[in-house]
Structure formats: C-alpha cells, structure tokens
Design an enzyme around this catalytic site. Structure first.
Site, PDB file in Angstrom:
ATOM      1  CG  ASP A 108       9.065 -24.544  20.288  1.00 34.28           C
ATOM      2  OD1 ASP A 108       8.033 -25.240  20.261  1.00 34.28           O
ATOM      3  OD2 ASP A 108       9.755 -24.305  19.278  1.00 34.28           O
TER       4      ASP A 108
ATOM      5  CE  LYS B 125       8.098 -31.070  18.816  1.00 31.01           C
ATOM      6  NZ  LYS B 125       9.253 -31.155  17.900  1.00 31.01           N
TER       7      LYS B 125
ATOM      8  CG  MET C 176      19.103 -28.036  16.402  1.00 35.11           C
ATOM      9  SD  MET C 176      17.621 -28.951  15.874  1.00 35.11           S
ATOM     10  CE  MET C 176      17.452 -28.424  14.162  1.00 35.11           C
TER      11      MET C 176
END
Lengths: 239, 239
Positions: free
Chosen positions: B38, B59, B169
């Site tokens: 990642d 990503k 997030m």
C-alpha cells in the site's frame, strides 16, 4: 529524593502463536529482567525471555479485583527492584485486558510505563478463517464486546448495532447472545463462525447459523471467540 | 495440467512503526520474492525485504474499484511468476482493508493464500495515548467504523451503540459524526481523542470534547483515527 525505579512495559502477546507477537514485543521480552504473564500466555512465548524471572500472575478475565490489586502491587514491587519489567498480557492490553487498573496503579506509584499493542483475537481469527471483518457493500462496522460476569456488573449483553459482531470469551455467553438476537428478529440463518484456541496447535473453527448457536456450543477447553454477521458467510469459491 | 503457482501472503503491516509488524510478518517479508504494498506502508518497513521486488500499488481506502481489480490482477500475475508473494497492507488486512476482494480473486484463480494479522490502528493509538478501549464499569464494548465515501455507498454514518467509538479515516468525516452525535443527545463534553500518524515520527494526539470535534479538526497530512467515549477521559494521575 525519589528512589530510582525501572520501567514497566505492558505488552500484548497476541492470540497465542509465538510469532504473532510484534517485533517490538519480542525485543522487549529478550531484554526483560522480569516478566509477569497471564495464565493464557503460552510456554513457547516465554522461551523468548530465557534470561528473565518469569512469574505467572494467573488471572483470567472476570476474576475478582483482589487478584487485580495483587497484580498491581507485584508490578510496582518489580519496578522497584528491576530496570526492565514486562507485563505480558494475552491479546491486546487495551482491549478486555484491564490495563486501566494497572496503568492507574503505576501512575499513582510514580512508575514510568509504556504500552505495546498486541494482535487481538478478532483479527487473528479472521485471518485464520480467511473471512473479513469488513466487506464492501456488506459490513462496514465491527463491534467487539463481551458479557462480563465480574461481580457488580450485569450479565446482560446488549446486542450492538454493528454489521459484524464479535463476542470475546463467548463460550457459554454466546448462546444467550444468540437467543437474544433471535428474539430481536435476527434471522435464523444469520452466519456465525466460532474460533477456539485461535492460532494455537489445537485451533478449531465451527461454521454455523444463529439458530444453531442458540442451542449451545460443544464444551471447549481453550478460549472461544464468536463472530457473527454477513461478512462471515463463506465465499462461493472458498476452499 | 495446472501450472504451478506461488503462495500469496496477505500481511498486516500494522500502523506504521517498523517494529509493530508481527514476527511472522517480518519473517515473510525477509523471504518474499515480491512485495506489493500500500501507499501507506513506510520506507523503513520495506527495508525488511531488501531482496524482494517492491511494487507500490498505491491505493488508499475509498478509491474506485477499477484500481482494486488492477491490484487483484497484479497479485495473480505475481503468484504465477514467483514462489513467495507478500501483499503488505497497512493496519490489519481484515479490517477496512478490502481483503475480501483480493481473497476472492485469488480463490477464483486457484492460487493459495494465507492471511497474517496486523496491529490495527485502534490498538496502537490506545497504546500511544495510554488510554484503554475497555474499562471496568465504564466501557465494555468497542465499535470500529468508518464513513465510506466509495461510489454507490451512502456517506451517512450510523452512530453505533457501543461504549467506545472509533472512527477510522476520520479526518473530515469525524466532524459530521460529532454533529450527528450531538443531535442524538450525546453530551457536549463527551471525551474525544484524535491520533494522527499513529506510531510514526510525526504522531500527534489531540484531547478534546465532542462539541470541539463538531467544529472540525485542523488540517492533517497523515492518517487520522478518532476515538470517543468515557474510557478516553484522562486519568486523575495521568502524566
């Protein structure tokens, strides 16, 4: 003048397999003068600290607080005699690990400490059964809960409104949870995965439905984790 | 006759610090022929696999699924050319990691895989701020959730009815969560801890209240985790 004391590391051992501790945790074990460990920590894990004094503080979740106070005092005594003290806890210290009581006691005694996270059983169990806790379009929230049986706490378990439900220490209690979920209109076929002795040589998986869980689990010796939700449905191509 | 393929390990890198990967994960990195990682995986972590081909699949969560399909295909291609393939994912693969899509693709291609859990940011953040996710008499359930902004998914975030609420997030979205919580009669002073860039050199903590969170967070570069609940209240003696 304050006496010089050691530093205490509250270290998560992870679910059991010796190589599922973090690199940081393994290094601290190798440096420790003394290791105070849970009953659930495996003998293989303790081979990471051959140099250390090893003391089993032999507590499982739910035991009465006198035992916890004794552990707190053992930690303080250890820090007054040794430079590097490791308190090795199964899973992650901050989740169902009663770390708060140990941290409070250390702070009140003026002893420095650090916390090193560990793999909690939910993540290790999901890895073992190869089913995700979150899944696009299916599950975007996860609840980690337990039904505590500690004195003074109710044994009633709320059913959290998350997509994936994970009940820790769920052996007998998960049956009651399942019965309450059925009474709350969860479907009979709601997918359930039970993982016993996660990451250990005797690890076992049971794939079942909510209505089957409500009938009870076979007797288990090891720690049991119960995972429920549509993310626990087997994939079409799964092997 | 089927062509012989390699094995793919979906490995959790943990929150960022190089020594918060598991011992198992670190050993697999040292053995890997190729590592697909990642964007969030740190350069220090990649020093654990100097021998491997390293490919950033770049990503971040919420990107469109075409990107995910490309990653799936890269994994399959890698397993057809190499014996040991590591797919290194930030945090834990099974939690907000879209592992299901990669596991499904590998199964459909007939490629063997294993999953190695990683420290999820919630546990690492709790360790950093030295506040527990569960606390006797205060918090016995934890919700891990996100407000997805992926196309086709609603951006509305339910407020799970757990004692400790952790929004992954959570940069911009946590402000909306806080506004919704206040509208749902959570108290103004409900404790909030925000951890940015957990376990990295630029890690930052903010201790605040729900009403402050509802006014928004300062701009953050790194990943943000928002933790809410009475277990997040600072201890009397905390340092």
């Amino acid at each position: 003048m304050q006496q010089e004391t050691g530093i205490v590391y509250l270290v998560g051992a992870g679910p059991g397999a010796v190589d599922l501790i973090t690199v940081r945790g393994a290094k601290l074990l190798a440096q420790a003068n003394i290791v105070l460990h849970d009953a659930l920590v495996t003998p293989e894990m303790l081979e990471l600290c051959p140099q250390a004094i090893k003391i089993s503080v032999g507590k499982r979740s739910g035991q009465r607080s006198a035992a916890q106070e004794h552990i707190n005092q053992q930690l303080i005594d250890a820090a007054r005699r040794h430079a590097v003290v490791v308190r090795l806890k199964g899973g992650d210290p901050m989740l169902f690990g009663r770390a708060d009581e140990e941290m409070s006691a250390l702070e009140q005694a003026g002893i420095q400490f650090e916390v090193v996270p560990g793999i909690t059983t939910a993540m290790a169990a999901a890895a073992s059964v190869k089913l995700p806790l979150t899944k696009r379009g299916i599950a975007r929230s996860v609840a980690l809960f337990t039904s505590s049986t500690a004195p003074g706490e109710t044994t009633e378990t709320r059913i959290p409104d998350c997509d994936t439900l994970i009940q820790y220490m769920g052996g007998r209690e998960a049956m009651l949870t399942a019965q309450r979920m059925l009474a709350n209109n969860f479907p009979n076929h709601y997918p359930v995965v039970v993982v016993q002795s996660c990451s250990r040589p005797d690890e076992q998986h049971l794939h079942m439905t909510l209505v089957q869980l409500a009938e009870g689990l076979p007797h288990c010796e090891g720690p049991v984790l119960v995972m429920m939700g549509y993310a626990m449905q087997k994939r079409l191509f799964s092997v």
